[in-house]
Design an enzyme around this catalytic site. Structure first.
Site: not given
Ligand code: AMP
Length: 410
Positions: A94, A244, A13, A387, A183, A20
């Protein structure tokens, strides 16, 4: 040690300055190693690597993602795993935005890379970073197939009424402006865990999934298909998040430009990085926010109240969207851990058949569980998201489907 790695998937990711990673067995879900490289591009980069119960952190200059992946591979080698020859079944990446092109996990080839580049204007902060991870992995692990798993894919079939912004249709079409949702990997993974918990046929389940992490989004899912979600063309729309703003009157953006004289980049930074909980109280970590509320801090209190108010508004909207709700599920860092948020999000809804059991809600466990009372018509659940595992499983499926002939299906 490499034989235990056979068939594992390396999940990457890549963010703008971070990477990651996790090496995971897609079937058993066993995590063999994981880690994160941070401040890529700065002098004081760092990489934290955990393998076989040992965790190490080192600071070093990581000029780019290739350097980070190269160092990651060295750390694996020190732990006895030669990634290039370990028999990995895939590298799963991802990728944030799949636009209108990518609806499914996709085996990466040169054409796919150029398509991801082409749609990067829809996610200028995310897709280019994801691509650097893809390119670095293809260079350093050339024999392992790479698969892109798109955060938008699960929502590709959103009904038009939910996916369409009420703006000039020609402008929207020209610039691919619509609601994509994000997501998706998490909403899909979590929503698939729910029917077995309910003991219900997946085709009959109406559910709301609340992914509350640093980023946050809600979705309404009927029979496995999303019918609405809170994030839109970008991951900025919807719930209040760590940094956000979530939903905001578009007039505010115009005002910031015309009156406050902020440019596009400044407004982008304001709304993506300096808003949400952080903008309201200076802290984006939910633990600090709750701790400050305990000390009587009024700005933390307001941040929390705005967060809960927005969350309840979406829950209400999705109850109406779905008509009948079988389950409401909390997931991600805040959803899995903050019992107070769960209680406040659903407080006073007994007339709608929603009743949380305070004792069940207070229990802190890592597994999926029910926190509603036995007579709550709507089951309230906590389901940990994963995930990385979802990406690994999807990547393996794509590779298996593409053999012996590989393709770049979208
Ligand atoms: P994620 O993006 O899913 O990793 O979630 C990160 C968010 O989860 C941060 O705001 C954390 O403060 C929050 N979080 C993690 N653990 C807890 C906890 N025990 N209580 C409250 N919030 C938590």
């Amino acid at each position: 040690m490499s034989e235990s790695v056979d068939g594992a998937v390396l999940v990457l990711n890549a963010g703008s300055s971070s990477l990651k990673y996790q090496l995971v067995h897609p079937e058993s879900a066993e995590v063999i190693a994981d880690g994160v490289a941070e401040r890529i591009g700065d002098h004081d980069g760092s990489i934290t690597h955990s393998q076989g119960g040992d965790e190490s952190t080192e600071t070093l200059e990581l000029p780019d993602h290739t350097a980070a992946i190269r160092r990651m591979m060295e750390l694996f080698t020190s732990g006895g795993i030669d990634l290039a020859h370990a028999g990995l079944s895939a590298v799963g990446h991802r990728v944030v935005h799949g636009g209108r092109t990518f609806y499914w996990p996709t085996l990466i080839d040169d054409h796919v890379i150029s398509e991801i580049k082409r749609i990067s204007s829809l996610a200028p902060l995310h897709n280019p970073a994801n691509l650097t991870g893809i390119e670095a992995a293809r260079e350093l692990l050339p024999r392992v197939p790479s698969v892109a798993v798109f955060d938008t894919a699960f929502f590709h079939g959103l009904p038009d009424a939910a996916a369409t912004y009420a703006i000039d249709r020609g402008v929207a079409k020209l610039h691919a402006i619509r609601r994509y949702g994000f997501h998706g990997t998490s909403h899909q993974y979590v929503s698939e865990q729910v029917p077995p918990i309910l003991g219900q046929d997946p085709a009959t389940v109406n559910q709301i999934v609340l992914h509350l992490g640093n980023g946050a989004s809600a979705s309404a899912i009927s029979g496995g298909e999303p019918i609405d979600t809170s994030m839109g063309m970008t991951p900025l729309e919807g719930l209040v998040m760590g940094t956000r703003s979530g939903d905001i009157d578009p007039g505010v953006v115009l005002h910031l430009h015309r009156v406050a004289k902020l440019g596009a980049e400044q407004i982008d930074t304001l709304l993506n990085k300096n808003s949400g909980l952080k903008g309201l109280c200076g802290d984006n970590d939910f633990r600090s926010v709750t701790e400050r509320i305990g000390r009587g801090d009024t700005s933390a209190r307001l941040a929390y109240d705005v967060y809960i108010h927005r969350l309840r508004r979406y829950i209400g909207a999705y109850m109406i969207d779905l008509g009948r709700v079988d389950a409401i599920t909390f997931t991600a860092g805040v959803g899995e851990n903050a019992a107070g948020v769960r209680a406040d999000a659903l407080a006073g809804l007994e007339n709608y058949g929603i009743a949380i059991d305070p004792e069940r809600n207070a229990v802190h466990r890592k597994d999926a569980r029910q926190i509603s009372t036995d007579d709550s018509t709507v089951r309230v659940l906590v389901v940990p998201t994963n995930e990385e595992l979802a990406i690994a499983r999807q990547a393996v499926e794509v590779v298996a489907r593409s053999e012996p002939e590989s393709g770049s299906g979208t």
